[in-house]
Each structure stands twice: as C-alpha cells, then as structure tokens.
Design a protein around this motif. Structure first.
Motif, PDB file in Angstrom:
ATOM      1  N   UNK A   1      -6.179   3.547  14.953  1.00 32.31           N
ATOM      2  CA  UNK A   1      -5.343   2.724  15.829  1.00 32.31           C
ATOM      3  C   UNK A   1      -3.873   2.996  15.527  1.00 32.31           C
ATOM      4  N   UNK A   2      -2.992   2.820  16.507  1.00 34.40           N
ATOM      5  CA  UNK A   2      -1.568   3.006  16.238  1.00 34.40           C
ATOM      6  C   UNK A   2      -1.086   1.986  15.199  1.00 34.40           C
ATOM      7  N   UNK A   3      -0.206   2.434  14.311  1.00 40.18           N
ATOM      8  CA  UNK A   3       0.299   1.551  13.258  1.00 40.18           C
ATOM      9  C   UNK A   3       1.642   0.955  13.656  1.00 40.18           C
ATOM     10  N   UNK A   4       1.819  -0.302  13.321  1.00 40.84           N
ATOM     11  CA  UNK A   4       3.106  -0.966  13.559  1.00 40.84           C
ATOM     12  C   UNK A   4       3.560  -1.649  12.272  1.00 40.84           C
TER      13      UNK A   4
ATOM     14  N   UNK B   1       0.679  -1.226   2.251  1.00 38.75           N
ATOM     15  CA  UNK B   1       2.086  -1.239   1.859  1.00 38.75           C
ATOM     16  C   UNK B   1       2.671   0.142   2.122  1.00 38.75           C
ATOM     17  N   UNK B   2       3.838   0.161   2.753  1.00 39.54           N
ATOM     18  CA  UNK B   2       4.506   1.440   2.993  1.00 39.54           C
ATOM     19  C   UNK B   2       5.699   1.635   2.067  1.00 39.54           C
ATOM     20  N   UNK B   3       6.223   0.569   1.485  1.00 40.76           N
ATOM     21  CA  UNK B   3       7.324   0.690   0.525  1.00 40.76           C
ATOM     22  C   UNK B   3       7.363  -0.568  -0.330  1.00 40.76           C
ATOM     23  N   UNK B   4       7.739  -0.393  -1.579  1.00 39.78           N
ATOM     24  CA  UNK B   4       7.796  -1.508  -2.528  1.00 39.78           C
ATOM     25  C   UNK B   4       9.192  -1.535  -3.155  1.00 39.78           C
TER      26      UNK B   4
ATOM     27  N   UNK C   1      12.156  -4.393  -5.250  1.00 38.35           N
ATOM     28  CA  UNK C   1      12.121  -5.569  -6.127  1.00 38.35           C
ATOM     29  C   UNK C   1      11.919  -6.858  -5.347  1.00 38.35           C
ATOM     30  N   UNK C   2      12.520  -6.912  -4.146  1.00 40.44           N
ATOM     31  CA  UNK C   2      12.541  -8.191  -3.437  1.00 40.44           C
ATOM     32  C   UNK C   2      11.735  -8.206  -2.144  1.00 40.44           C
ATOM     33  N   UNK C   3      11.133  -7.067  -1.768  1.00 38.69           N
ATOM     34  CA  UNK C   3      10.373  -7.063  -0.518  1.00 38.69           C
ATOM     35  C   UNK C   3       9.318  -5.954  -0.543  1.00 38.69           C
ATOM     36  N   UNK C   4       8.154  -6.295   0.012  1.00 39.57           N
ATOM     37  CA  UNK C   4       7.076  -5.308   0.150  1.00 39.57           C
ATOM     38  C   UNK C   4       6.936  -5.010   1.647  1.00 39.57           C
ATOM     39  N   UNK C   5       7.247  -3.771   2.041  1.00 33.01           N
ATOM     40  CA  UNK C   5       7.154  -3.395   3.456  1.00 33.01           C
ATOM     41  C   UNK C   5       5.701  -3.105   3.811  1.00 33.01           C
ATOM     42  N   UNK C   6       5.342  -3.528   5.008  1.00 33.76           N
ATOM     43  CA  UNK C   6       3.937  -3.566   5.405  1.00 33.76           C
ATOM     44  C   UNK C   6       3.748  -2.879   6.746  1.00 33.76           C
ATOM     45  N   UNK C   7       2.639  -2.127   6.884  1.00 33.36           N
ATOM     46  CA  UNK C   7       2.247  -1.595   8.190  1.00 33.36           C
ATOM     47  C   UNK C   7       0.763  -1.852   8.397  1.00 33.36           C
ATOM     48  N   UNK C   8       0.323  -1.642   9.620  1.00 28.36           N
ATOM     49  CA  UNK C   8      -1.095  -1.822   9.904  1.00 28.36           C
ATOM     50  C   UNK C   8      -1.365  -1.629  11.377  1.00 28.36           C
ATOM     51  N   UNK C   9      -2.614  -1.854  11.784  1.00 22.74           N
ATOM     52  CA  UNK C   9      -2.987  -1.692  13.191  1.00 22.74           C
ATOM     53  C   UNK C   9      -2.184  -2.660  14.065  1.00 22.74           C
TER      54      UNK C   9
END
Lengths: 307, 307
Positions: free
Chosen positions: A264-267, A293-296, A298-306
């Motif tokens: 599925x396309x990721x957003x 997780x696409x990036x980690x 100290x203060x934020x965890x970047x997230x992607x998914x379907x």
C-alpha cells in the motif's frame, strides 16, 4: 556509537560496511579466518578475537546463522560491556529471546530481523545498499529497556531502514505467513514439477521461475527457520491447505485482490513522543497497523505507514 | 506463408508484430475496435472483418482468451480455407482439441502454447521479443497431420521459439504442475499473508514478492486455466498437500536440489529426419525427454535438450 558486528556474512557484512560509511566506529568479528581477512581488506576493523571486538561496544550485533545463534548468545553474554545492548538479525525471534533470557540478558537484548535476505550468502555478497528502505523489525517485549530499543531504532533508521516495532510472538506469526510459508511452497512447486518429469521441467517458465526462486537459497537456513518457528508455520500451512480445498475461483480472486493492493502507498503518520509514558504500547500499535519508524530524534519519533 | 492472427492481445499482438518483421504477410483481427486500431497503427494489416482476415491464410492463429476459445474455434471452422492449418495459444490443450474435433477440424488443428505470459495483457503490452528463446508447445495427437505440424514448427522456430512436441494430455498434466499450481499457491500465500493483518503485509519482502507475483495477473485467465484443467490441477494440488504434511527438512532439501539444477544446460541432440516413418513417435519422445526443435528445414529437424 561504537558498534561490534559479530558474524560478517551477507547481513553482518553489509551492515558493518554501511555503519562504517555512516561514520560509526565499527569492529567486526567472524569465526571464519577467510571472512575476517576479506572484511579487513574491505576496511572493517577486525580485532584479535571476539572479546576484543566486543570490549568497547555500545551496541553488539549478532549476525551469525540461525543455527548457531543460541550458542553465540550464551558466549557473548560473558563478554558484553555492562551498558551495551545486544541485538541479532535472525528470522525467528521467540528462541532468540529465550536464549537471551537464559543468558541473563533480559531487557538488554532487542531481537532484530532485517527483511533483506537474498539467495546468496557470505561476505562476498555483502552490499552497502542492502538495507536502503528495507523493513527491519525490532522486538519489543514487556521487559525490553526502552532506551536500548530507541538507541537501536535511531541507529537503523539512520542508515535508511524502516524500523517496525513488534512483539516476538507477533513477528514470528507474521513471518511464518510471508516468508516461511513461501519457502515451503517454493520447495513444493519444485518437487511437484520434478515429479512431472523432464517435459514438465522443460515447460517451466515465468510462474515456476518466480514461484520457486527462494528454493534456490541455502536449505540449511530455510530448514532452521521453519523448525524454530514450527508452531506458527503449522498454522500458515493449515490455512493454505484449507484454501486449496475450497473453490479455486474464490482463492484466485482473493489472492489477486491482496497482491494488487500490495504494497500500500505509505504516508506520514502522527509522530510519537519519546517521553510519552505509553510509548511502548503506542509503538506496538504502530507495528500492528503496518507502520514503522522512519527517523528517531531525541524529542520526536517520525512515523510512516499505510494510507 | 500467409498468416492470420485472430486476437491481438499480448500474445497475438506480439506474434503478429514478430511474424511481420520476419517477412511473412500477416493479417490481423480482433473483436475490439480500439485494439484493431492500435494494431493498424503499429503496421499490422487489419481487414474489414474476421472472414476477410482469414480468407487467404495458410496458417490461422487463434490468440483469443481461453474463456472464448471454444466459441472462436466453432466460428472460424466455417471460414477456414481448405488447406489452412489452425492453431491456438491457450494454456490448456485438451478442451481446445475437443472443440476442434467437434468443429470438424481433426487433423487440421494443432494446439499451441507459448510459455511466455506476463502479468500485463493487451496489445499495448505486446513485444516483438516476447518469444525469443521461449518454449512453445505444439500438440501432437494421433490424428494430427504431420505436414501441418511441421509447417507450424518451421514458422515458430523461425522466430526463435523452442518448439516442444507433446500430446495434449501430457501437456496439460505438465502445465498443471509448473504453471497452474504456482498460480494457486501464489494466491494462497497472498491470502494467508493478508489473514495475518497489516503487520504481516508490512513485513512481506522478497520471498512474498516473488512467490505471489503471478497473483497479480488477471484472475479471469487464471480461473479459466484451473477450471479447464481441473483434473490435472487436482493431482498437482493433492501432491502438494501431501508434501506439506511430511517433514519440512526433506521437502526443503528436495526443492532446493530441483531448483538448483534448473534449467539444465542445453546441448544439441541427434537431428531428426522429416521422412522417418516413425517421426511422430520420435517427436513425442523428444518432448518427453525435455527436448525441443530448434530449427526445421526440408531435410532435417535440428534438436536440443538437456545434457
């Protein structure tokens, strides 16, 4: 971060090369002299022994074959620096966690599984780009120390991997369906084709070639995967047998619908807060929803998914 | 040779383009106006109707979908010039021969099956190189007129195909194992993976991608193949289910041995003599041994096969 990579085959070798490129001090070790020599020639620092490679490590990656993982965990336990985190790259996670707990490493062991195999093994097959965009599961158990988990997640997203948080049992159930079952069915197609004699094998073309590709990979590894994950593999096989007993038209339409929608396309999703008290549950929920997780930072965890 | 190609999708379109390149007068027909128009733009002569396309043909190739083949054979029977040979490209041969015999074409029908599908359909997907080195089965039944068979074999080896002689029943048993079974198992893997939820689909990587590739092809065609070859497919499925019930290690080793040896290296074999009174049996024996015709001349049939 000082990284030790123990086992310099396809996965360990590719990882050591990539982490060194990213500027991390990397020390490597392999039980095979020729592999150590090849890795040294390729610029990986190889010490005088396993203890030497591991002594200064913040992260130790056990990239040994599944067949020797349990013994390697026990051996490394006595050498691991007190604050170091231990991870592995094996394709079944339950037995790896069991071995780590037996070795007194509960909480410090974070089982890993990069979904990036190929048919060829050994350091000679290692590639710096093997993990670009690859999915890399990091096991998250009730006793996992989150700081260790996040340290690994930062390291791996830093080299371009998609880090999927998953409980070991959920991982093992999933890979039985998407990896171990395809290995068994590839072998079955090859065997059934062969039973059709030379005519069948001479007519074999695209659907045979692709459907049996993984049957070309080293059978010892496939056998170990299926054996170490036998209960989950049995479930996937039983579901397959049941589907094959039902109406072929229904099966072919369902399969087409699934395959046509994959991947599925990721957003981008709502980021996670590393200080959130419910972070463990939020991470596991992310993984169950097909996200990563696409990036980690100290203060934020970047997230992607379907989408 | 004047060739009529009826049905200008992936297979018919690719064949018409390639035969025209080889210097044969080719006329084409398709029931779809847009397809006729696209084929005409690509340089294929498209007449005013089916009868027009077929009127002067020495060879008529029915390249219509399996789902419409029986009706097309009946329709073409009334239009076929007296000395013309009729062939098809369907993936199951038993029902095609039955339809030809019902239409009074016994002996003049030579069922064909190029092992050169891909996931994409239609004239837009046609490629002049689709049959380069591809296996192309030509059915050889007790009532097949050998001169017709050899005419087609010369035509197809002339465009680079490997022509495999096979009885329709032997063909159908073989393709159940090497094509129809992989289609069903690809659909099963996709369905079992989907039943594992979004986590399973997000972990799906190489073994899933390749093992399910053919599940992406149009399901109507896969359904028709499996339905028209149901008896042979049932045998292949039953063998698969039995293998899955046995020891996984044995299965994985056997499958690896088969896949590692495929395709076997091809060598030239002793040529066949077109005037040999036992030619029909020798051709069928060649096919059963995994061999094929690589070139057809008036006085010699060149042969290749496994070493």
């Amino acid at each position: 971060m000082n990284i030790a990579v123990v086992g310099l085959g396809l996965i360990g070798g590719s990882l050591a090369l990539r982490l060194a490129d990213a500027g991390h001090p990397v020390s490597g070790w392999d039980s095979d002299l020729a592999t150590r020599s090849a890795a040294g020639t390729a610029g990986i620092a190889v010490g005088a022994g396993l203890g030497d490679a591991v002594a200064a490590a913040d992260v130790v990656v056990l990239a040994v074959p599944l067949t020797t993982l349990t013994g390697a965990v026990a051996e490394i336990a006595g050498l691991l620096p007190p604050d170091a985190v231990l991870t592995d790259v094996g394709s079944v996670k339950g037995p790896a966690y069991a071995a780590a707990r037996r070795a007194g490493l509960a909480g410090r062991f974070v089982g890993g599984h990069p979904m990036a195999g190929k048919e060829f093994a050994g350091f000679a097959a290692a590639e710096r780009t093997l993990f670009d965009g690859a999915t890399w599961v990091l096991g998250l158990e009730p006793d996992t120390v989150l700081a260790h988990w996040l340290k690994l997640a930062r390291l791996l997203t830093g080299i371009g991997a998609r880090v999927v948080p998953a409980a070991a049992a959920d991982h093992d159930a999933a890979v039985a369906r998407i990896s171990h079952l395809p290995h068994l069915l590839a072998a079955a197609v090859a065997s059934v084709a062969s039973a059709g004699g030379p005519l069948a094998l001479s007519l074999a073309a695209g659907s045979f070639r692709d459907g049996t590709r993984v049957a070309g990979s080293p059978p010892d590894l496939s056998i170990a995967m299926c054996r170490d994950n036998a209960a989950a593999v049995d479930v996937a096989v039983a579901e397959t047998v049941q589907l094959l007993a039902e109406d072929a038209a229904v099966l072919l339409r369902s399969g087409h619908a699934v395959r046509s929608g994959w991947p599925p396309p990721a957003v981008d999703g709502p980021p996670l807060d590393p200080a959130d008290m419910t972070l463990r549950e939020r991470l596991l929920d992310l993984g169950r929803r097909g996200g990563w997780l696409s990036a980690v930072a100290d203060d934020v965890l970047s997230v992607q998914g379907p989408a």
